[in-house]
Enzyme design. Structure first.
Site, short mmCIF file in Angstrom:
data_model
loop_
_atom_site.label_atom_id
_atom_site.label_comp_id
_atom_site.label_asym_id
_atom_site.label_seq_id
_atom_site.Cartn_x
_atom_site.Cartn_y
_atom_site.Cartn_z
N GLY A 1 0.78 -1.24 0.00
CA GLY A 1 0.00 0.00 0.00
C GLY A 1 0.80 1.28 0.00
O GLY A 1 0.32 2.31 0.47
N MET B 1 -4.18 -6.57 -6.97
CA MET B 1 -3.65 -7.61 -7.84
C MET B 1 -4.70 -8.65 -8.23
O MET B 1 -4.45 -9.86 -8.14
CB MET B 1 -2.43 -8.27 -7.17
CG MET B 1 -1.35 -7.29 -6.79
SD MET B 1 -0.77 -6.26 -8.16
CE MET B 1 0.37 -7.38 -8.94
N HIS C 1 0.29 1.00 -13.10
CA HIS C 1 0.97 -0.23 -13.48
C HIS C 1 2.48 0.07 -13.58
O HIS C 1 2.86 1.10 -14.14
CB HIS C 1 0.43 -0.74 -14.83
CG HIS C 1 1.07 -2.03 -15.24
ND1 HIS C 1 0.74 -3.24 -14.66
CD2 HIS C 1 2.03 -2.29 -16.14
CE1 HIS C 1 1.48 -4.19 -15.20
NE2 HIS C 1 2.26 -3.64 -16.10
#
Ligand code: GAR
Length: 223
Positions: free
Chosen positions: A21, A99, A118
């Site tokens: 995170g 994910m 990404h």
């Protein structure tokens, strides 16, 4: 500009994570500035043990977690995930190291309001192990991409990119670290433009930008 909130209020963000995170933290920190046009309403994880959840809780942010093993299908998981997200009435849903492959129904539900970061210069290296892929192919330039999410994994109209050099002796971890530093600058900038209504997705899937913000960021080593 989404219609769900008046122009005067801050845009509401729900951030989805699966692990550490650090991008979520960069966004939360940006939102701490009251002059910022967005606020983080919740952080929701695709697994209850996602490391970033604890940090979010410590900041007083509402958190949630769903585990795919508790659901009979991808569709059932995504339906429950959308229900959890929608409790917070978000203007934007921000994937930050989330994910999981999302179903077209989920993606379409948030069309134009769902963004992802990404760790590659898309359309190069979609999928996993992007830094190892960059080293294996010998590219001299690598980076990250913030894009609107479409049903095709790691595709979608590009909002902004950050680039870093690939240096002699780089390992996937060293390269990942250099890219991550630029991710932490690109993502808050891109989310800010969204929240300000300066960037939007058109019906024909183009990114429309008002004014000309610097949509290419350079990370360390770029001179
Ligand atoms: C980041 O590098 C992000 O770009 C990547 O996962 C990492 C999460 O780190 N996302 C993807 O690979 C999505 N396809 P973080 O949890 O510290 O933000």
């Amino acid at each position: 500009m989404p219609e769900s909130s008046p122009m005067t209020s801050r845009r509401r963000l729900v951030i989805l994570i699966s692990g550490r995170g650090s991008n979520m933290q960069a966004l939360v920190q940006a939102c701490r500035d009251q002059a910022w046009p967005a606020e983080v309403c919740a952080v929701i994880a695709s697994r209850p043990d996602a490391q970033g959840l604890e940090w979010a809780r410590e900041q007083g942010i509402a958190t949630g977690a769903l585990h795919h093993k508790d659901f009979p299908s991808r569709e059932a998981f995504d339906t429950a995930l959308a229900a959890e997200i929608d409790r917070y009435r978000p203007d934007y849903v921000v994937l930050a190291g989330f994910m999981r492959v999302l179903t077209p129904a989920f993606v379409n539900h948030y069309a134009g309001r769902l963004v992802n970061i990404h760790p590659s210069l898309l359309p190069m290296f979609p999928g996993l192990h992007t830094h190892a892929q960059a080293l294996a192919t010998g590219v001299r330039l690598h980076g990250c991409t913030v894009h609107f999410v479409t049903p095709v994994l790691d595709h979608g109209p590009i909002i902004a990119q950050g680039c870093v050099p690939v240096l002699a002796g780089d390992t996937p971890d060293a390269l990942a670290q250099r890219v991550l530093e630029v991710e932490h600058r690109v993502y808050p900038a891109a989310v800010r433009w969204l929240a300000e209504g300066r960037v939007r997705l058109t019906a024909d899937q183009r990114v429309e930008v008002e004014g000309e913000p610097p949509r290419l960021f350079t990370g360390s080593g770029m001179g």
